[in-house]
Structure formats: structure tokens, C-alpha cells
Design a protein around this motif. Structure first.
Motif, PDB file in Angstrom:
ATOM      1  N   GLU A 124      -6.557  -6.480  -5.216  1.00 35.78           N
ATOM      2  CA  GLU A 124      -6.143  -7.832  -5.591  1.00 35.78           C
ATOM      3  C   GLU A 124      -4.623  -7.974  -5.582  1.00 35.78           C
ATOM      4  O   GLU A 124      -4.104  -9.082  -5.611  1.00 35.78           O
ATOM      5  N   TYR A 125      -3.905  -6.876  -5.556  1.00 36.67           N
ATOM      6  CA  TYR A 125      -2.436  -6.903  -5.570  1.00 36.67           C
ATOM      7  C   TYR A 125      -1.834  -6.756  -4.180  1.00 36.67           C
ATOM      8  O   TYR A 125      -0.721  -7.212  -3.938  1.00 36.67           O
ATOM      9  N   PHE A 126      -2.556  -6.088  -3.304  1.00 31.75           N
ATOM     10  CA  PHE A 126      -2.052  -5.941  -1.929  1.00 31.75           C
ATOM     11  C   PHE A 126      -3.227  -5.570  -1.023  1.00 31.75           C
ATOM     12  O   PHE A 126      -4.266  -5.103  -1.494  1.00 31.75           O
ATOM     13  N   ALA A 127      -3.007  -5.775   0.264  1.00 36.22           N
ATOM     14  CA  ALA A 127      -4.006  -5.391   1.258  1.00 36.22           C
ATOM     15  C   ALA A 127      -3.593  -4.068   1.851  1.00 36.22           C
ATOM     16  O   ALA A 127      -2.494  -3.947   2.423  1.00 36.22           O
ATOM     17  N   THR A 166     -14.111   1.485  -2.084  1.00 32.92           N
ATOM     18  CA  THR A 166     -13.466   0.400  -2.808  1.00 32.92           C
ATOM     19  C   THR A 166     -13.704   0.528  -4.311  1.00 32.92           C
ATOM     20  O   THR A 166     -14.485   1.357  -4.774  1.00 32.92           O
ATOM     21  N   PHE A 167     -13.041  -0.337  -5.059  1.00 27.68           N
ATOM     22  CA  PHE A 167     -13.186  -0.423  -6.510  1.00 27.68           C
ATOM     23  C   PHE A 167     -14.581  -0.972  -6.824  1.00 27.68           C
ATOM     24  O   PHE A 167     -14.987  -1.994  -6.286  1.00 27.68           O
ATOM     25  N   SER A 168     -15.337  -0.271  -7.715  1.00 28.56           N
ATOM     26  CA  SER A 168     -16.727  -0.678  -8.001  1.00 28.56           C
ATOM     27  C   SER A 168     -16.866  -1.478  -9.286  1.00 28.56           C
ATOM     28  O   SER A 168     -17.919  -2.072  -9.541  1.00 28.56           O
ATOM     29  N   GLY A 169     -15.837  -1.514 -10.110  1.00 31.02           N
ATOM     30  CA  GLY A 169     -15.948  -2.245 -11.361  1.00 31.02           C
ATOM     31  C   GLY A 169     -16.946  -1.574 -12.298  1.00 31.02           C
ATOM     32  O   GLY A 169     -16.857  -0.376 -12.565  1.00 31.02           O
ATOM     33  N   ASN A 170     -17.931  -2.356 -12.754  1.00 33.70           N
ATOM     34  CA  ASN A 170     -18.962  -1.812 -13.652  1.00 33.70           C
ATOM     35  C   ASN A 170     -20.148  -1.236 -12.890  1.00 33.70           C
ATOM     36  O   ASN A 170     -21.079  -0.724 -13.512  1.00 33.70           O
ATOM     37  N   GLU A 171     -20.139  -1.326 -11.589  1.00 29.96           N
ATOM     38  CA  GLU A 171     -21.265  -0.831 -10.789  1.00 29.96           C
ATOM     39  C   GLU A 171     -21.156   0.681 -10.591  1.00 29.96           C
ATOM     40  O   GLU A 171     -20.075   1.190 -10.281  1.00 29.96           O
ATOM     41  N   SER A 199       0.841  -1.197   0.000  1.00 26.17           N
ATOM     42  CA  SER A 199       0.000   0.000   0.000  1.00 26.17           C
ATOM     43  C   SER A 199       0.877   1.248   0.000  1.00 26.17           C
ATOM     44  O   SER A 199       1.871   1.313   0.723  1.00 26.17           O
ATOM     45  N   PRO A 200       0.548   2.234  -0.821  1.00 22.84           N
ATOM     46  CA  PRO A 200       1.390   3.441  -0.886  1.00 22.84           C
ATOM     47  C   PRO A 200       1.354   4.280   0.377  1.00 22.84           C
ATOM     48  O   PRO A 200       2.213   5.149   0.569  1.00 22.84           O
ATOM     49  N   LYS A 201       0.375   4.045   1.253  1.00 22.89           N
ATOM     50  CA  LYS A 201       0.325   4.763   2.527  1.00 22.89           C
ATOM     51  C   LYS A 201      -0.573   4.020   3.486  1.00 22.89           C
ATOM     52  O   LYS A 201      -1.390   3.196   3.086  1.00 22.89           O
TER      53      LYS A 201
END
Length: 268
Positions: free
Chosen positions: A262-265, A148-153, A139-141
């Protein structure tokens, strides 16, 4: 008369044998007595000393300090001490030689014992020498995830008052917080945007990492950064100014938005 004659003839013929028997009996009796007397004398005679020592009077009665003619004088007391030292050194040397011989034989037999089991498993490396796999992303910070990321929603944007997709993730913070590179990459672009504020784009292969809402920018286009290197500080994000200060982070894989989580928590 005939009977007397026959008796005389009988004793005349047997007289020789009777005399011989008496002589033999006498000789046997004399021999027995002689042997018996000899055995008695042997039993009474003193037995020799089993240790073979002789009782020599001058050894007991002659003082040690007096010299006698014809008798060698014993060396002074310092000579035996030196002899004992020599004996001790010889004993120590002999013991050392035996220990060295034993050690040599032991060490020479060790390779043979090791070669006897060539298929024995190699010892495992200690945990401290094992290679630790470093994470590829971080995480950068630090901070809580606000959105969060919503995708197509579609989600409602309080600042813009419209419905739109949220193409990244928002990490809370305060102005001036240090923002770090989430992975080792190359700085592809640096600039200011009317909606997204100061931004830095990092590229690694077919992955682009976009950090938005920056104030101070610490890198320039073409720089190579490692995981955790400083790229800037947290500033303002005009398109989401209704929210508390935060970093907006987007990941694009082959030109498509993907979920950074999906790449980091992210660190809470």
C-alpha cells in the motif's frame, strides 16, 4: 417754303449731336485698333524662362581650369570629398539621434503600456523549474513478489510445515544483492534472528519498517538513512529457506502489521 424752313431748323438743332456721335464713334474705333495692335505685339514677344535661368555665355565657353580675373577659383576636388564625408557623418549622426530618440520614446512608453494592464496573468514557470515531488517510499530492491501480505488469512509455510499468517511481502533476489532503505528514517534496531536471519528495523514516526533475511549489515542503531541508502545485502532467511532467496519486508503502523504494497509498488 415752310417745309424747307422746318427741315433747316431740324438739321440745325440736331447737327451738334450728330457731330458728337461721329467723334465718339471715331474715338472708339481708334481705341479698338490700338488695343488690337498691342495684343498682337504681346503675343509675338518672347516669353520669359519659367525657371528663371539666364543664358550667360561665359559659363558655357570659359574652360574650368583657366582662371579668370575677378572670378573666384573653385576649391580643389578634395574639398568636396571632405564636405561629402562631413555631410555623411552628419547624416549618420542625425539618423543615430533619430533612432535613439525613437528607442527612448518607445522604451519610455513601454512601462505605461505594462502598467495599463496590472491584472494580466503572470507567465507560467517552465516545466524544468517546477518542483518535482519525490516519492516517500520505494521498493528496497528489484525483483518479483514471491508472496504477498496475507493479513488475517492463514497460509501454509513450506519450511515450517504449518499454517500461519504471512505478515509481510517477499521480494525475490540472489545472495549479495544490495538492499536499500525504503524511506527516509532512523535505524531503530540491528541484529540476527534464528528464524529471520539478519534484520534492520527503520522507524519514521509511528511507522516501523523491518527488513529480514540480510547477510551483510551496512548500518548501526541510531543511524539516519535517506530513501535509497544502502542498509545491507541479501543473505539467508531460515524460516522460509524452502523458497528461493528473497527479502522479507514487514511494515507495522501503530504496532499493527499493514500491507507494504500500500506504500509502494515493488519493482518487478
Amino acid at each position: 417754303m415752310k417745309k424747307d424752313r422746318h427741315a433747316k431748323d431740324f438739321w440745325k438743332g440736331k447737327g451738334f449731336y450728330l457731330a458728337l456721335a461721329l467723334v465718339i464713334a471715331g474715338a472708339a474705333t481708334a481705341s479698338f485698333l490700338a488695343i488690337n495692335s498691342m495684343m498682337s505685339r504681346m503675343e509675338q514677344s518672347p516669353q520669359p524662362d519659367p525657371f528663371g535661368e539666364e543664358d550667360i555665355p561665359w559659363q558655357q565657353n570659359t574652360p574650368v581650369d583657366e582662371s579668370q580675373e575677378g572670378v573666384p577659383v573653385a576649391p580643389s576636388s578634395s574639398a568636396p570629398a571632405a564636405s561629402s564625408k562631413d555631410a555623411s557623418s552628419q547624416t549618420a549622426s542625425s539618423s543615430s539621434s533619430r533612432r535613439q530618440s525613437t528607442a527612448s520614446s518607445s522604451s519610455s512608453s513601454q512601462p505605461a503600456a505594462q502598467s495599463a494592464s496590472p491584472e494580466s496573468p503572470a507567465p507560467e514557470e517552465p516545466a524544468s523549474s517546477q518542483i518535482v515531488q519525490e516519492p516517500l517510499f520505494a521498493s528496497p530492491k528489484s525483483g518479483a513478489t514471491l508472496q504477498t501480505f496475507s493479513g488475517n488469512e492463514l497460509v501454509f509455510n513450506e519450511t515450517m510445515k504449518d499454517w500461519r499468517t504471512h505478515n509481510g511481502m517477499d521480494i525475490a533476489g540472489k545472495a549479495g544483492d544490495v538492499v536499500a532503505a525504503p524511506a527516509a528514517a532512523t535505524v531503530a534496531a540491528v541484529g540476527e534472528d534464528a528464524q529471520w536471519g539478519g534484520f534492520v528495523e527503520l522507524q519514521e514516526g509511528d511507522l516501523i519498517m523491518r527488513l529480514c533475511g540480510l547477510g551483510e549489515l551496512s548500518v548501526k542503531e541510531g543511524d539516519a538513512v535517506a530513501l535509497g541508502d544502502r542498509v545491507g545485502t541479501l543473505g539467508q532467511l531460515p524460516a522460509e529457506s524452502a523458497m528461493t532467496p528473497h527479502l522479507h519486508l514487514e511494515f507495522l503502523k501503530d504496532g499493527e502489521f499493514v500491507n507494504p504494497a500500500e506504500y509502494f509498488a515493488p519493482v518487478e
